[in-house]
Design a protein around this motif. Structure first.
Motif, short mmCIF file in Angstrom:
data_model
loop_
_atom_site.label_atom_id
_atom_site.label_comp_id
_atom_site.label_asym_id
_atom_site.label_seq_id
_atom_site.Cartn_x
_atom_site.Cartn_y
_atom_site.Cartn_z
N LYS A 25 2.28 -81.46 34.04
CA LYS A 25 3.35 -81.07 34.96
C LYS A 25 3.83 -82.27 35.78
O LYS A 25 5.03 -82.48 35.96
CB LYS A 25 2.87 -79.95 35.88
CG LYS A 25 3.89 -79.46 36.86
CD LYS A 25 3.30 -78.38 37.75
CE LYS A 25 4.23 -78.03 38.89
NZ LYS A 25 3.58 -77.11 39.84
N ALA A 26 2.89 -83.08 36.26
CA ALA A 26 3.25 -84.28 37.03
C ALA A 26 4.03 -85.26 36.16
O ALA A 26 5.02 -85.86 36.62
CB ALA A 26 2.00 -84.94 37.60
N GLN A 27 3.62 -85.42 34.92
CA GLN A 27 4.34 -86.31 34.00
C GLN A 27 5.77 -85.83 33.80
O GLN A 27 6.71 -86.62 33.80
CB GLN A 27 3.63 -86.37 32.65
CG GLN A 27 2.36 -87.16 32.64
CD GLN A 27 2.61 -88.64 32.72
OE1 GLN A 27 2.94 -89.16 33.78
NE2 GLN A 27 2.45 -89.34 31.63
N ALA A 28 5.96 -84.53 33.61
CA ALA A 28 7.30 -83.98 33.43
C ALA A 28 8.14 -84.20 34.68
O ALA A 28 9.33 -84.56 34.59
CB ALA A 28 7.21 -82.49 33.10
N GLN A 29 7.55 -83.99 35.85
CA GLN A 29 8.27 -84.22 37.10
C GLN A 29 8.67 -85.70 37.23
O GLN A 29 9.78 -86.01 37.64
CB GLN A 29 7.40 -83.83 38.30
CG GLN A 29 7.20 -82.34 38.44
CD GLN A 29 6.15 -82.02 39.50
OE1 GLN A 29 5.25 -82.81 39.80
NE2 GLN A 29 6.26 -80.82 40.05
N ASN A 30 7.76 -86.58 36.88
CA ASN A 30 8.04 -88.01 37.00
C ASN A 30 9.15 -88.44 36.05
O ASN A 30 10.01 -89.23 36.41
CB ASN A 30 6.77 -88.82 36.77
CG ASN A 30 5.79 -88.65 37.90
OD1 ASN A 30 6.15 -88.28 39.01
ND2 ASN A 30 4.52 -88.90 37.64
N ALA A 31 9.14 -87.91 34.85
CA ALA A 31 10.21 -88.22 33.90
C ALA A 31 11.55 -87.73 34.43
O ALA A 31 12.56 -88.44 34.33
CB ALA A 31 9.91 -87.59 32.54
N ALA A 32 11.57 -86.55 35.03
CA ALA A 32 12.80 -86.01 35.60
C ALA A 32 13.30 -86.86 36.76
O ALA A 32 14.51 -87.06 36.91
CB ALA A 32 12.59 -84.56 36.05
N VAL A 33 12.39 -87.38 37.56
CA VAL A 33 12.76 -88.25 38.69
C VAL A 33 13.42 -89.52 38.16
O VAL A 33 14.48 -89.93 38.65
CB VAL A 33 11.52 -88.60 39.55
CG1 VAL A 33 11.80 -89.76 40.49
CG2 VAL A 33 11.05 -87.38 40.32
N VAL A 34 12.81 -90.14 37.16
CA VAL A 34 13.38 -91.37 36.59
C VAL A 34 14.75 -91.10 35.97
O VAL A 34 15.71 -91.84 36.22
CB VAL A 34 12.42 -91.99 35.55
CG1 VAL A 34 13.06 -93.16 34.83
CG2 VAL A 34 11.12 -92.45 36.23
N GLN A 35 14.85 -90.04 35.18
CA GLN A 35 16.13 -89.70 34.56
C GLN A 35 17.21 -89.49 35.62
O GLN A 35 18.31 -90.02 35.51
CB GLN A 35 15.97 -88.45 33.71
CG GLN A 35 17.28 -87.99 33.07
CD GLN A 35 17.16 -86.63 32.40
OE1 GLN A 35 16.22 -85.88 32.64
NE2 GLN A 35 18.11 -86.32 31.55
N SER A 36 16.89 -88.75 36.64
CA SER A 36 17.84 -88.47 37.71
C SER A 36 18.28 -89.75 38.41
O SER A 36 19.46 -89.94 38.70
CB SER A 36 17.20 -87.51 38.71
OG SER A 36 18.03 -87.30 39.81
N ASN A 37 17.33 -90.64 38.69
CA ASN A 37 17.67 -91.89 39.37
C ASN A 37 18.53 -92.81 38.50
O ASN A 37 19.39 -93.51 39.02
CB ASN A 37 16.41 -92.61 39.84
CG ASN A 37 15.86 -91.99 41.11
OD1 ASN A 37 16.57 -91.32 41.86
ND2 ASN A 37 14.57 -92.19 41.35
N ILE A 38 18.31 -92.80 37.20
CA ILE A 38 19.16 -93.60 36.31
C ILE A 38 20.59 -93.07 36.37
O ILE A 38 21.54 -93.82 36.57
CB ILE A 38 18.64 -93.57 34.86
CG1 ILE A 38 17.31 -94.31 34.73
CG2 ILE A 38 19.68 -94.19 33.90
CD1 ILE A 38 16.60 -94.10 33.40
N ILE A 39 20.73 -91.77 36.19
CA ILE A 39 22.07 -91.16 36.17
C ILE A 39 22.77 -91.35 37.51
O ILE A 39 23.93 -91.76 37.55
CB ILE A 39 21.96 -89.66 35.80
CG1 ILE A 39 21.49 -89.53 34.34
CG2 ILE A 39 23.30 -88.95 36.00
CD1 ILE A 39 21.09 -88.13 33.93
#
Length: 143
Positions: A25-39
């Motif tokens: 779950k933490a890994q999924a959250q972290n991936a979403a954070v990175v994706q959001s920050n890129i966009i």
């Protein structure tokens, strides 16, 4: 006689069984954070101060085609191409399959295109939230 393993052993066993789901779950959250920050970084032009300006020819071409005057933005499809993929329970990947992504991030000297980093700074901007997500996960595992 009571030993440390009498209380620690069961706690460790619970942590192991609970741990993989919590860390996933933490890994999924972290991936979403990175994706959001890129966009957000591309769309808001957050990192543009570190980028060279668009050439006059590019500006002119974008005006003529009625494209966005923003750097790395024409129609908005580049920023929206970043996605998260799950490889297994512990590995997530954030990226794009756009062929021009590497050229934008690292530049292409032979083609006269300067680097305009947006993934690396977004990852750096994500570091604090990623750490917080892991700390929360580890705390949850050892409750």
């Amino acid at each position: 006689m009571m030993s440390v393993t009498d209380s620690f052993g069961p706690m460790l066993a619970r942590a192991i069984s609970k741990g993989s789901k919590v860390l996933e779950k933490a890994q999924a959250q972290n991936a979403a954070v990175v994706q959001s920050n890129i966009i957000k970084g591309i769309r808001s032009q957050k990192y543009v101060t570190n980028w060279p300006s668009l050439s006059e020819a590019t500006k002119k071409r974008k005006r003529k085609l009625r494209l966005s005057p923003l750097t790395l933005v024409a129609h908005g499809d580049y920023s929206s191409s970043f996605e998260t993929r799950k490889h297994d329970n512990t590995t997530y990947e954030v990226g794009t399959n756009r062929p021009d992504a590497r050229r934008h991030e690292f530049g292409f000297e032979a083609g006269g295109e300067p680097e305009r980093p947006h993934v690396r700074p977004a990852l750096k901007d994500s570091a604090e939230q990623i750490k917080e997500n892991y700390v929360r996960a580890v705390s949850e595992i050892f409750e």
